[in-house]
Write a protein that holds these residues in place. Sequence first.
Motif, PDB file in Angstrom:
ATOM      1  N   LYS A  72      44.139 -29.474 -31.279  1.00 20.07           N
ATOM      2  CA  LYS A  72      44.852 -28.899 -32.410  1.00 20.07           C
ATOM      3  C   LYS A  72      45.162 -27.418 -32.208  1.00 20.07           C
ATOM      4  N   VAL A  73      44.541 -26.796 -31.186  1.00 21.99           N
ATOM      5  CA  VAL A  73      44.732 -25.374 -30.949  1.00 21.99           C
ATOM      6  C   VAL A  73      45.611 -25.180 -29.724  1.00 21.99           C
ATOM      7  N   SER A  74      46.688 -24.429 -29.888  1.00 20.82           N
ATOM      8  CA  SER A  74      47.600 -24.146 -28.783  1.00 20.82           C
ATOM      9  C   SER A  74      47.758 -22.643 -28.660  1.00 20.82           C
ATOM     10  N   GLY A  75      47.707 -22.147 -27.428  1.00 18.94           N
ATOM     11  CA  GLY A  75      47.836 -20.718 -27.210  1.00 18.94           C
ATOM     12  C   GLY A  75      49.278 -20.249 -27.340  1.00 18.94           C
ATOM     13  N   GLN A  76      49.435 -18.944 -27.486  1.00 21.66           N
ATOM     14  CA  GLN A  76      50.773 -18.360 -27.548  1.00 21.66           C
ATOM     15  C   GLN A  76      51.507 -18.506 -26.218  1.00 21.66           C
ATOM     16  N   LEU A  77      50.752 -18.685 -25.139  1.00 20.47           N
ATOM     17  CA  LEU A  77      51.328 -19.059 -23.845  1.00 20.47           C
ATOM     18  C   LEU A  77      50.953 -20.521 -23.610  1.00 20.47           C
ATOM     19  N   PRO A  78      51.738 -21.449 -24.139  1.00 21.37           N
ATOM     20  CA  PRO A  78      51.360 -22.873 -24.100  1.00 21.37           C
ATOM     21  C   PRO A  78      51.291 -23.427 -22.684  1.00 21.37           C
ATOM     22  N   GLY A  79      50.319 -24.290 -22.474  1.00 20.24           N
ATOM     23  CA  GLY A  79      50.183 -24.931 -21.172  1.00 20.24           C
ATOM     24  C   GLY A  79      49.465 -24.093 -20.140  1.00 20.24           C
ATOM     25  N   VAL A  80      48.935 -22.940 -20.545  1.00 26.16           N
ATOM     26  CA  VAL A  80      48.208 -22.059 -19.616  1.00 26.16           C
ATOM     27  C   VAL A  80      46.754 -21.985 -20.048  1.00 26.16           C
ATOM     28  N   SER A  81      45.843 -22.122 -19.100  1.00 23.44           N
ATOM     29  CA  SER A  81      44.428 -21.901 -19.376  1.00 23.44           C
ATOM     30  C   SER A  81      44.018 -20.597 -18.700  1.00 23.44           C
ATOM     31  N   PRO A  82      42.985 -19.929 -19.197  1.00 20.22           N
ATOM     32  CA  PRO A  82      42.532 -18.698 -18.551  1.00 20.22           C
ATOM     33  C   PRO A  82      42.211 -18.886 -17.074  1.00 20.22           C
ATOM     34  N   VAL A  83      41.705 -20.070 -16.719  1.00 23.00           N
ATOM     35  CA  VAL A  83      41.362 -20.327 -15.317  1.00 23.00           C
ATOM     36  C   VAL A  83      42.616 -20.289 -14.443  1.00 23.00           C
ATOM     37  N   ASN A  84      43.745 -20.791 -14.957  1.00 21.96           N
ATOM     38  CA  ASN A  84      44.995 -20.723 -14.205  1.00 21.96           C
ATOM     39  C   ASN A  84      45.297 -19.284 -13.813  1.00 21.96           C
ATOM     40  N   VAL A  85      45.111 -18.385 -14.757  1.00 21.41           N
ATOM     41  CA  VAL A  85      45.440 -16.978 -14.532  1.00 21.41           C
ATOM     42  C   VAL A  85      44.445 -16.343 -13.568  1.00 21.41           C
ATOM     43  N   THR A  86      43.151 -16.534 -13.804  1.00 19.74           N
ATOM     44  CA  THR A  86      42.152 -15.877 -12.966  1.00 19.74           C
ATOM     45  C   THR A  86      42.189 -16.383 -11.521  1.00 19.74           C
ATOM     46  N   VAL A  87      42.429 -17.676 -11.329  1.00 19.40           N
ATOM     47  CA  VAL A  87      42.504 -18.202  -9.965  1.00 19.40           C
ATOM     48  C   VAL A  87      43.665 -17.572  -9.209  1.00 19.40           C
ATOM     49  N   ASN A  88      44.821 -17.459  -9.857  1.00 19.51           N
ATOM     50  CA  ASN A  88      45.977 -16.836  -9.208  1.00 19.51           C
ATOM     51  C   ASN A  88      45.687 -15.379  -8.863  1.00 19.51           C
ATOM     52  N   LEU A  89      45.021 -14.677  -9.751  1.00 20.18           N
ATOM     53  CA  LEU A  89      44.715 -13.268  -9.502  1.00 20.18           C
ATOM     54  C   LEU A  89      43.653 -13.116  -8.411  1.00 20.18           C
ATOM     55  N   GLU A  90      42.678 -13.969  -8.402  1.00 22.86           N
ATOM     56  CA  GLU A  90      41.652 -13.896  -7.360  1.00 22.86           C
ATOM     57  C   GLU A  90      42.254 -14.162  -5.985  1.00 22.86           C
ATOM     58  N   GLN A  91      43.290 -14.976  -5.932  1.00 21.57           N
ATOM     59  CA  GLN A  91      43.993 -15.183  -4.663  1.00 21.57           C
ATOM     60  C   GLN A  91      44.715 -13.917  -4.222  1.00 21.57           C
ATOM     61  N   GLN A  92      44.957 -13.016  -5.163  1.00 22.75           N
ATOM     62  CA  GLN A  92      45.576 -11.722  -4.864  1.00 22.75           C
ATOM     63  C   GLN A  92      44.519 -10.622  -4.719  1.00 22.75           C
ATOM     64  N   LYS A  93      43.270 -11.024  -4.484  1.00 18.92           N
ATOM     65  CA  LYS A  93      42.148 -10.102  -4.238  1.00 18.92           C
ATOM     66  C   LYS A  93      41.670  -9.368  -5.492  1.00 18.92           C
ATOM     67  N   PHE A  94      41.936  -9.911  -6.664  1.00 17.53           N
ATOM     68  CA  PHE A  94      41.390  -9.344  -7.892  1.00 17.53           C
ATOM     69  C   PHE A  94      39.959  -9.850  -8.076  1.00 17.53           C
ATOM     70  N   THR A  95      39.174  -9.080  -8.815  1.00 20.55           N
ATOM     71  CA  THR A  95      37.833  -9.507  -9.219  1.00 20.55           C
ATOM     72  C   THR A  95      37.854  -9.724 -10.727  1.00 20.55           C
ATOM     73  N   CYS A  96      37.501 -10.923 -11.163  1.00 26.54           N
ATOM     74  CA  CYS A  96      37.586 -11.279 -12.583  1.00 26.54           C
ATOM     75  C   CYS A  96      36.202 -11.523 -13.176  1.00 26.54           C
ATOM     76  N   THR A  97      36.032 -11.117 -14.423  1.00 23.52           N
ATOM     77  CA  THR A  97      34.768 -11.326 -15.125  1.00 23.52           C
ATOM     78  C   THR A  97      34.736 -12.728 -15.727  1.00 23.52           C
ATOM     79  N   GLN A  98      33.543 -13.131 -16.156  1.00 29.65           N
ATOM     80  CA  GLN A  98      33.412 -14.352 -16.931  1.00 29.65           C
ATOM     81  C   GLN A  98      33.929 -14.090 -18.346  1.00 29.65           C
ATOM     82  N   VAL A  99      34.155 -15.159 -19.091  1.00 23.20           N
ATOM     83  CA  VAL A  99      34.659 -15.005 -20.452  1.00 23.20           C
ATOM     84  C   VAL A  99      33.621 -14.283 -21.308  1.00 23.20           C
ATOM     85  N   LYS A 100      34.088 -13.375 -22.153  1.00 21.09           N
ATOM     86  CA  LYS A 100      33.227 -12.636 -23.076  1.00 21.09           C
ATOM     87  C   LYS A 100      33.784 -12.767 -24.483  1.00 21.09           C
TER      88      LYS A 100
END
Length: 209
Positions: A66-94
């Motif tokens: 019932k809950v849909s994000g303002q960026l539909p079809g995207v999960s936070p993991v999608n974003v962090t995985v792509n960034l980590e492939q670009q050598k970013f360091t990501c925190t856990q969810v807070k």
Amino acid sequence: MNKWQVSVLAGVFFLLLLTSCAAPAQATPTQAGNSIVIATFTAAPTISQIPQETLAPTLAETPDSKVSGQLPGVSPVNVTVNLEQQKFTCTQVKKGAAYYERTCLKGLPSTVLFQVVISGREPFIVDFIKASVRQNENPDNKIASEFLSFMGTMSYDGAIPEDAKAWVETTIPTLSANPDDAQEAVFGGVKYVLSGPPRALTLEMGELP
């Protein structure tokens, strides 16, 4: 009866006695129907043999349909995985005051620092992404444009990545030093905002309800 006959009879009697007392014991198999069942025992693994990932409980995200994000079809993991492939360091969810957040960083504050903050009402959705580039010395629009246009091509339901990328690239040079001089556009129903001076450019995608 002579002694020889007595000896023979005694020997026969002794043999018969031994035969009756020394009958071998036989194992009685357990039967199920007409087949013999052979039980086997498998030893349980010790604690040291159990993989650590089995012992340690994991926090699974349980999406609510019932809950849909303002960026539909995207999960936070999608974003962090792509960034980590670009050598970013990501925190856990807070959990913040009102939203769940993850922060991804790359670079150094003294030179060039790339930062992405991913926010959502729930830990499994994305409502808002804020990507920024801070250049303390000799800011280069090309560096900012490459990163922010990459973020602009984020894939979500209804996304138009090529249009978003082109908009970011052509808009950055038009921004003024006034931080309030922001430029807005909408792609696939998602609001994009570019703002900031050359030293600290920011791209915002989505909105926090």
